[in-house]
Motif scaffolding. Structure first.
Motif, PDB file in Angstrom:
ATOM      1  N   GLY A  50     -16.720 -93.983  11.285  1.00  0.00           N
ATOM      2  CA  GLY A  50     -17.634 -93.151  12.039  1.00  0.00           C
ATOM      3  C   GLY A  50     -18.679 -93.997  12.747  1.00  0.00           C
ATOM      4  O   GLY A  50     -18.667 -95.218  12.740  1.00  0.00           O
ATOM      5  N   GLU A  77     -16.038 -76.410   8.201  1.00  0.00           N
ATOM      6  CA  GLU A  77     -17.463 -76.111   8.312  1.00  0.00           C
ATOM      7  C   GLU A  77     -17.913 -75.154   7.213  1.00  0.00           C
ATOM      8  O   GLU A  77     -18.940 -75.356   6.573  1.00  0.00           O
ATOM      9  N   LEU A 136     -10.428 -81.119  12.158  1.00  0.00           N
ATOM     10  CA  LEU A 136     -11.123 -82.368  11.845  1.00  0.00           C
ATOM     11  C   LEU A 136     -11.389 -83.195  13.096  1.00  0.00           C
ATOM     12  O   LEU A 136     -12.308 -84.014  13.123  1.00  0.00           O
ATOM     13  N   SER A 137     -10.599 -82.986  14.130  1.00  0.00           N
ATOM     14  CA  SER A 137     -10.767 -83.752  15.374  1.00  0.00           C
ATOM     15  C   SER A 137     -12.017 -83.337  16.138  1.00  0.00           C
ATOM     16  O   SER A 137     -12.446 -84.028  17.067  1.00  0.00           O
ATOM     17  N   LYS A 138     -12.600 -82.191  15.760  1.00  0.00           N
ATOM     18  CA  LYS A 138     -13.831 -81.751  16.427  1.00  0.00           C
ATOM     19  C   LYS A 138     -15.007 -82.653  16.063  1.00  0.00           C
ATOM     20  O   LYS A 138     -15.987 -82.738  16.784  1.00  0.00           O
ATOM     21  N   GLU A 139     -14.902 -83.280  14.877  1.00  0.00           N
ATOM     22  CA  GLU A 139     -15.945 -84.225  14.478  1.00  0.00           C
ATOM     23  C   GLU A 139     -15.690 -85.583  15.149  1.00  0.00           C
ATOM     24  O   GLU A 139     -14.549 -85.998  15.312  1.00  0.00           O
ATOM     25  N   GLU A 140     -16.751 -86.261  15.514  1.00  0.00           N
ATOM     26  CA  GLU A 140     -16.604 -87.559  16.184  1.00  0.00           C
ATOM     27  C   GLU A 140     -16.519 -88.670  15.142  1.00  0.00           C
ATOM     28  O   GLU A 140     -17.315 -89.608  15.139  1.00  0.00           O
ATOM     29  N   ASP A 141     -15.536 -88.541  14.261  1.00  0.00           N
ATOM     30  CA  ASP A 141     -15.380 -89.519  13.185  1.00  0.00           C
ATOM     31  C   ASP A 141     -14.069 -90.292  13.279  1.00  0.00           C
ATOM     32  O   ASP A 141     -13.747 -91.082  12.411  1.00  0.00           O
ATOM     33  N   GLN A 178     -10.722 -88.872  13.734  1.00  0.00           N
ATOM     34  CA  GLN A 178      -9.447 -88.213  13.438  1.00  0.00           C
ATOM     35  C   GLN A 178      -8.579 -88.089  14.688  1.00  0.00           C
ATOM     36  O   GLN A 178      -7.368 -88.338  14.644  1.00  0.00           O
ATOM     37  N   GLY A 202     -13.153 -87.424   9.095  1.00  0.00           N
ATOM     38  CA  GLY A 202     -13.805 -86.240   9.641  1.00  0.00           C
ATOM     39  C   GLY A 202     -14.045 -85.155   8.609  1.00  0.00           C
ATOM     40  O   GLY A 202     -14.644 -84.127   8.914  1.00  0.00           O
ATOM     41  N   LYS A 239     -15.849 -85.398   5.804  1.00  0.00           N
ATOM     42  CA  LYS A 239     -17.139 -85.563   5.133  1.00  0.00           C
ATOM     43  C   LYS A 239     -17.011 -85.757   3.619  1.00  0.00           C
ATOM     44  O   LYS A 239     -17.890 -85.377   2.858  1.00  0.00           O
ATOM     45  N   CYS A 255     -18.892 -89.137  -0.964  1.00  0.00           N
ATOM     46  CA  CYS A 255     -19.664 -89.222   0.278  1.00  0.00           C
ATOM     47  C   CYS A 255     -21.078 -89.689  -0.069  1.00  0.00           C
ATOM     48  O   CYS A 255     -22.041 -88.911  -0.005  1.00  0.00           O
TER      49      CYS A 255
END
Length: 605
Positions: A82, A222, A441-446, A448, A469, A471, A513
């Motif tokens: 990330g 979420e 999970l691809s919506k998070e900028e991590d 994926q 992604g 968390k 985490c």
């Protein structure tokens, strides 16, 4: 002991839940039942129809996606960390930790784990002997974290056996309420073993876990919720009901489905070999074919076409099924269908130039020799009924399939192969719920989304099996996942070891985490004394405060090749030169002993 195939089939047809003979097509119906008729949302129909609709909803992937996510190795690994920055000291620790641990230390770690597991059995028995007495003066324990497991395969079974139920509230969600010993599914499809001998109730594996029969349709990272559907029956009327499950930690190990590569007609006309229902359907179809071919007023050419068994894919599944089918023809065929043997053909169709790609070349050649050998029979009269130069099994290498029709398989070179039944055993593809989770999970900028260049529709994870992604709350392993730093084969051996590894980390209170930052590895609980295996792994990676990443111990691969022979390729060390190879009767002894030892329960052994 190999039971009579016809006798076991007749028994299964009389037993509750046994498949009836399928409706015939031009000669015999070998389509998937859920493709035979349109199913509406009016659920006045029977349970079987409703379950098939739900199965279709949870397995149907469009042709473009199947082609997109078909195998193929990515050329380079890439970083998927990330955006958070970590200290140089921690970065150095991670770099060292993610290197393969020294093999002697790794073996010592595995040995210590076995010893700890044995000791834990005695400790558990001692705790049970106290009668579960709870001191009322002790403070109320904090609420347990809720772990939800999707799937009941090899990884889930291993996780359930290892997880500490005193620390977690464990729920399993799957449309299948049993673990299936998949390596012997080919044998079950021809009557070598009975279905109940290769299954074990998922509740029996972990008596304290809650099981929900249903299919996960979508996951919301979420809200930490899973939308599920389940078949609910009242009398003869069944409906599909929706329900929602909340989780603190999600373990996704749903496996994969057979990939058709978008080839027209595969889903409509081919049989797969993934579940007990597939084996039962194939077993029924085989007897249908022989009985149909035995009827009068058929030409010799028609009988040949009816008794042509096409196996597409020459990996372990395809080769083992063809070998088991060959055993049936050689052993039961002369007793029940002596006059039909000369019409039987088993055609193994493979797009590549060889079979059993994971095996050494010498073992591949042995497999070809066993598959294409002359038919074995103790009755000389049977040999007199066979034509000269009769070959029961034919290997068609470098033969890609372009289309499958109701009774003909079209190859890319223009050849058409008439068939009675086709079994598709070529490749794995992602399930719809896996693709939905990847999208979420691809919506998070991590990372994926970027990792999909390598993961190809699977959930991309870091070396600690945390979904990128997710968390730290979503963990994935088995065929539905891909460790980006080092890809592993999609085998039961990998999934089982990953399940055990992850359950130990959770049971040992590792923080997945730390400080809300998944760029950091899982951190050890400083208040807990480490086990011997942890101390060994910490020494191997040179760090006491972080978890050692997952490392696969390759024990080798096995494949049955028929006639009481098998291939065994055992890995003694990571070196390519240190393989112990066995074939023939020796290989069969290794194959049988390993599979017996890997059975979940003594009942199955």
């Amino acid at each position: 002991m190999k039971f009579s195939f016809v006798a076991t089939l007749l028994f299964s047809l009389q037993a509750p839940g046994g498949d009836a003979f399928a409706p015939s097509r031009s000669w015999v119906n070998t389509k998937h039942q859920h493709k035979q008729e349109h199913i509406t949302k009016l659920y006045s129909s029977n349970e079987k129809t409703v379950r098939e609709e739900l199965q279709e909803k949870t397995s149907l992937v469009d042709a473009k996606s199947e082609i997109k996510y078909a195998g193929g190795d990515a050329s380079e690994s890439q970083s998927t960390s990330g955006a958070s920055e970590i200290s140089p000291e921690l970065a150095k620790k991670i770099d060292r930790a993610t290197l393969p641990r020294a093999y002697p230390l790794f073996l010592a770690e595995k040995g210590a784990i076995i010893l700890e597991d044995v000791l834990s059995i005695f400790n558990r028995e001692e705790e049970d002997s106290t009668g579960g007495f709870v001191n009322p003066n002790l403070p109320t324990p904090p609420p347990k974290q809720k772990i939800v497991i999707l799937g009941t395969g090899w990884g889930a079974a291993a996780f359930l056996k290892e997880i500490d139920n005193t620390k977690f509230d464990v729920t399993v969600i799957s449309p299948r309420n049993h673990f299936l010993f998949t390596p012997m599914l080919a044998g079950a499809s021809v009557g070598t073993v009975e279905y109940r001998s290769i299954t074990e109730s998922i509740r029996q594996i972990n008596l304290k876990a809650n099981y929900l029969e249903g299919s996960a349709m979508s996951i919301n990272p979420e809200t930490k919720t899973i939308e599920c559907e389940s078949v609910v029956c009242e009398g003869n009327s069944c409906t599909i009901n929706d329900f929602e499950v909340q989780y603190d930690k999600l373990i996704t190990t749903v496996g994969a489905q057979t990939n058709t590569y978008g080839i027209k007609g595969v889903r409509e006309y081919c049989n797969f070999l993934k579940q007990i229902e597939d084996a039962r359907r194939i077993r029924t179809a085989i007897v249908n074919l022989f009985e149909r071919a035995n009827l009068p007023n058929l030409s010799e050419e028609q009988r040949k076409e009816i008794l042509t068994f096409a196996v597409i894919g020459a990996g372990p599944t395809g080769v083992e099924f063809a070998s088991e089918l060959r055993d049936f023809v050689e052993q039961d065929g002369p007793k029940y269908y002596p006059k039909l043997l000369k019409y039987v053909r088993i055609k193994v169709i493979e797009a590549s130039p060889t079979i059993l790609a994971p095996f050494d070349k010498s073992l591949q050649e042995e497999a070809i020799k066993q598959l294409t050998r002359n038919i074995k029979t103790k009755d000389p009269n049977i040999l007199n009924l066979l034509p000269e130069k009769f070959k029961l099994t034919e290997l068609l290498l470098n033969s890609g399939v372009s289309e499958v029709k109701e009774d003909v398989i079209s190859l890319r070179d223009g050849e058409d192969i008439p068939y009675g039944i086709a079994v598709w055993a070529a490749g794995n593809g992602p399930l719809p719920v896996t693709l939905q989770l990847v999208e979420a999970l691809s919506k998070e900028e991590d990372g994926q989304s970027e990792a999909q260049a390598i993961a190809r529709g699977r959930v991309a994870t870091d070396p600690w099996l945390r979904a990128i992604g997710g968390k730290g709350d979503i963990l994935a392993f088995g065929d539905c996942s891909c460790i980006i730093a080092g890809q592993l084969p999609a085998t039961a051996q990998v999934a089982g070891q990953q399940g055990e590894y992850l359950a130990r980390l959770l049971s040992q209170n590792y923080e997945f985490c730390p400080d809300g930052d998944t760029t950091k590895p899982p951190m050890a609980d400083p208040s807990r004394e480490k086990t011997l295996s942890e101390k060994i792994s910490s020494f191997a990676i040179g760090a006491d405060d972080i978890a050692a990443p997952f490392q696969f111990l390759n024990l080798g691969i096995l494949a049955y090749t028929g006639g009481g022979s098998a291939l065994a390729q055992l890995q003694l060390t990571p070196s390519e030169q240190s393989k112990l190879k066995g074939k023939g009767k020796i290989g069969f002894g290794l194959w049988r002993s390993v599979y017996l030892s890997k059975q979940i329960s003594w009942r199955n052994r």
